[in-house]
Design an enzyme around this catalytic site. Structure first.
Site, PDB file in Angstrom:
ATOM      1  N   THR A 272       0.831  -1.315  -0.068  1.00  0.00           N
ATOM      2  CA  THR A 272       0.024   0.057  -0.042  1.00  0.00           C
ATOM      3  C   THR A 272       0.956   1.073  -0.082  1.00  0.00           C
ATOM      4  O   THR A 272       0.711   2.138  -0.585  1.00  0.00           O
ATOM      5  CB  THR A 272      -1.066   0.050   1.192  1.00  0.00           C
ATOM      6  OG1 THR A 272      -1.689  -1.189   1.189  1.00  0.00           O
ATOM      7  CG2 THR A 272      -1.911   1.282   1.383  1.00  0.00           C
TER       8      THR A 272
ATOM      9  N   HIS B 200       4.568  -9.913   2.859  1.00  0.00           N
ATOM     10  CA  HIS B 200       3.743 -10.711   3.617  1.00  0.00           C
ATOM     11  C   HIS B 200       3.008 -11.832   2.711  1.00  0.00           C
ATOM     12  O   HIS B 200       2.267 -12.754   2.899  1.00  0.00           O
ATOM     13  CB  HIS B 200       2.506 -10.129   4.538  1.00  0.00           C
ATOM     14  CG  HIS B 200       1.833  -9.323   3.943  1.00  0.00           C
ATOM     15  ND1 HIS B 200       0.356  -9.803   3.787  1.00  0.00           N
ATOM     16  CD2 HIS B 200       1.556  -8.213   3.367  1.00  0.00           C
ATOM     17  CE1 HIS B 200      -0.288  -8.981   3.310  1.00  0.00           C
ATOM     18  NE2 HIS B 200       0.197  -7.967   3.073  1.00  0.00           N
TER      19      HIS B 200
ATOM     20  N   THR C 250      13.193   5.139  10.945  1.00  0.00           N
ATOM     21  CA  THR C 250      14.127   4.282  11.233  1.00  0.00           C
ATOM     22  C   THR C 250      13.933   3.009  10.389  1.00  0.00           C
ATOM     23  O   THR C 250      12.743   2.565  10.586  1.00  0.00           O
ATOM     24  CB  THR C 250      14.357   4.134  12.631  1.00  0.00           C
ATOM     25  OG1 THR C 250      14.687   5.216  13.147  1.00  0.00           O
ATOM     26  CG2 THR C 250      15.348   2.873  13.056  1.00  0.00           C
TER      27      THR C 250
ATOM     28  N   CYS D  77      -8.130  -7.183   0.788  1.00  0.00           N
ATOM     29  CA  CYS D  77      -7.967  -5.864   1.264  1.00  0.00           C
ATOM     30  C   CYS D  77      -9.015  -4.997   0.524  1.00  0.00           C
ATOM     31  O   CYS D  77      -9.307  -3.689   1.138  1.00  0.00           O
ATOM     32  CB  CYS D  77      -6.773  -5.386   0.171  1.00  0.00           C
ATOM     33  SG  CYS D  77      -5.598  -6.586   0.359  1.00  0.00           S
TER      34      CYS D  77
HETATM   35  C1  PLP Z   1      -1.962  -6.424  -5.834  1.00  0.00           C
HETATM   36  C2  PLP Z   1      -1.894  -5.904  -4.278  1.00  0.00           C
HETATM   37  N1  PLP Z   1      -1.375  -4.762  -4.251  1.00  0.00           N
HETATM   38  C3  PLP Z   1      -1.097  -4.228  -2.993  1.00  0.00           C
HETATM   39  C4  PLP Z   1      -1.372  -4.781  -1.871  1.00  0.00           C
HETATM   40  C5  PLP Z   1      -1.254  -4.050  -0.664  1.00  0.00           C
HETATM   41  O1  PLP Z   1      -0.168  -4.786   0.024  1.00  0.00           O
HETATM   42  P1  PLP Z   1       0.325  -4.711   1.480  1.00  0.00           P
HETATM   43  O2  PLP Z   1      -0.898  -5.537   2.113  1.00  0.00           O
HETATM   44  O3  PLP Z   1       1.621  -4.907   1.810  1.00  0.00           O
HETATM   45  O4  PLP Z   1      -0.079  -3.140   1.680  1.00  0.00           O
HETATM   46  C6  PLP Z   1      -1.785  -6.128  -2.367  1.00  0.00           C
HETATM   47  C7  PLP Z   1      -2.525  -6.660  -0.773  1.00  0.00           C
HETATM   48  O5  PLP Z   1      -3.301  -7.580  -0.792  1.00  0.00           O
HETATM   49  C8  PLP Z   1      -2.230  -6.651  -3.298  1.00  0.00           C
HETATM   50  O6  PLP Z   1      -2.832  -7.912  -3.403  1.00  0.00           O
END
Ligand code: PLP
Length: 388
Positions: free
Chosen positions: A72, A203, A239, A326
């Protein structure tokens, strides 16, 4: 009850060796990497090794990798960083209708702030149409952001072909790809794809949450999102998360050993899943591109609600998702399915299965049997539609 975790596109379980390395970093490598003494230098060295590892994997230079808190932040960092840096009278930015919300929401924000935003539609499998991209490109286009692998469908975009079009029309335009679902699953070469920026996250590959990285090609003008101590070559102050970065590095190292064999194994699992489910349940649709990422399988069941199915599987220890974790808090939950033109009667009954190296053929058989039972009994509760 045995748990079968089929939601690996949402997140993965941290690999025990990753956790071990992180624990060691937490208690032993605790210096601030900016400190001048040897504890600081040890932290800095640990980060450098991971930076080198990522650079090698992407085929770029080590200083072109910047650590941050994940996908993100990475997407925000690139999109906001490019737009905020330009501040010209006329600016156009281009993306696709099936991007992750951490891309789409930023584009929507700029739509209301005097930037011309173009959102490309996709075909029924989720590919953008290259001729539409070419037609949308012009001299004012400062950014094109197209994801490598879609998180809901697994559809893979042809980044090389996209890069070629972007640079042919406007060599100064920044070409960015969200590669969160592709990293260490399908290969990428940022130079061959003419990419200027790429987003990664820890992750999704058995690494920790809250850590990620971006590739930014040397010479690309990006305004930093976070200012302060000037860490990460002034691109991302704060940091560094040494244990997180060390864990991310270990996760990459572990995957590097099995990368291409695993791809084939997962493809076989996905095929078994599809064959089994098609033989046990009628009136279903497999969405996306059959030649996309095998890690994701998107299935729609007519006359079933995806959320009800999810919870009925959960009761049996099987974990899947409806679309993307998400975006499950968002109002427009099914924008990806809408974009591929999935018929209304199938949309509600969609689940996403996402595989990992830990899933066996037996797990697949158990999961399919459970889905078949759940779908068939849920359908008994639904009144047949009257012909209108
Ligand atoms: C295609 C894609 N972009 C961005 C993200 C966001 O990543 P993060 O969870 O590390 O913020 C995700 C998470 O599901 C994702 O699938």
């Amino acid at each position: 009850m045995k748990e079968i975790y089929l939601d690996n596109a949402a997140t993965t379980r941290v690999h025990p060796e990753v956790a071990e390395k992180m624990m060691d970093a937490l208690v032993n490598n605790y210096g601030n990497p900016s400190s001048l003494h040897r504890l600081g230098i040890r932290g800095e060295q640990a980060i450098k090794e991971v930076r080198e590892l990522i650079a090698k994997n992407l085929n770029c230079q080590t200083p072109e990798i910047y650590f941050n808190s994940g996908g993100t932040e990475g997407n925000n960092m690139i999109i906001q960083g490019v737009v905020e840096n330009k501040k010209r009278n006329r600016m156009r930015i281009i993306t696709s209708a099936i991007e992750h919300p951490s891309v789409l929401d930023v584009f929507t924000f700029y739509e209301n702030h005097q930037v011309e935003v173009i959102v490309l539609g996709v075909d029924t499998q989720g590919h953008i149409r290259l001729d539409e991209l070419e037609a949308a490109m012009n001299e004012d286009t400062i950014l094109v952001s197209i994801m490598g692998v879609n998180n809901e469908l697994g559809t893979i975009q042809d980044l090389k072909a996209i890069g070629k079009i972007v640079k042919a029309v406007n060599p100064k335009c920044v070409f960015h790809a969200d590669f969160v679902q592709g990293f260490m699953k399908i290969p990428v070469d940022v130079q061959a794809s003419l990419l200027d920026a790429l987003t990664l996250s820890g992750h999704k590959i058995f690494g920790p949450k809250g850590v990620g990285a971006v590739y930014i090609k040397k010479g690309t003008d990006i305004k930093p999102l976070l200012r302060g101590g000037g860490q990460e070559n002034n691109m991302r102050s704060g940091t560094e998360n040494v244990p997180g970065i060390v864990g991310f590095g270990e996760a990459i190292r572990l995957r590097k050993e099995s990368f291409s064999d695993e791809f084939e194994a997962i493809r076989n699992l996905r095929t078994v899943f599809i064959n089994e489910i098609e033989s046990k349940v009628d009136d279903i649709k497999i969405n996306g591109d059959p030649n996309g990422s095998p890690y994701v399988l998107n299935i729609s069941f007519n006359r079933v609600r995806g959320e009800v199915l999810l919870h009925s599987l959960e009761a049996k220890g099987i974990f899947v998702s409806t679309g993307s974790a998400c975006s499950s808090h968002k109002k427009e939950k099914q924008y990806v399915l809408k974009a591929i033109g999935l018929a209304e009667e199938y949309k509600e009954g969609t689940i996403r299965i996402s595989f990992s190296k830990d899933i066996t053929k037996d797990d697949v058989k158990i999961a399919v049997e459970a889905i078949a039972q759940a779908v068939n009994s849920l359908r008994l509760l639904v009144k047949p539609r009257k012909n209108r």
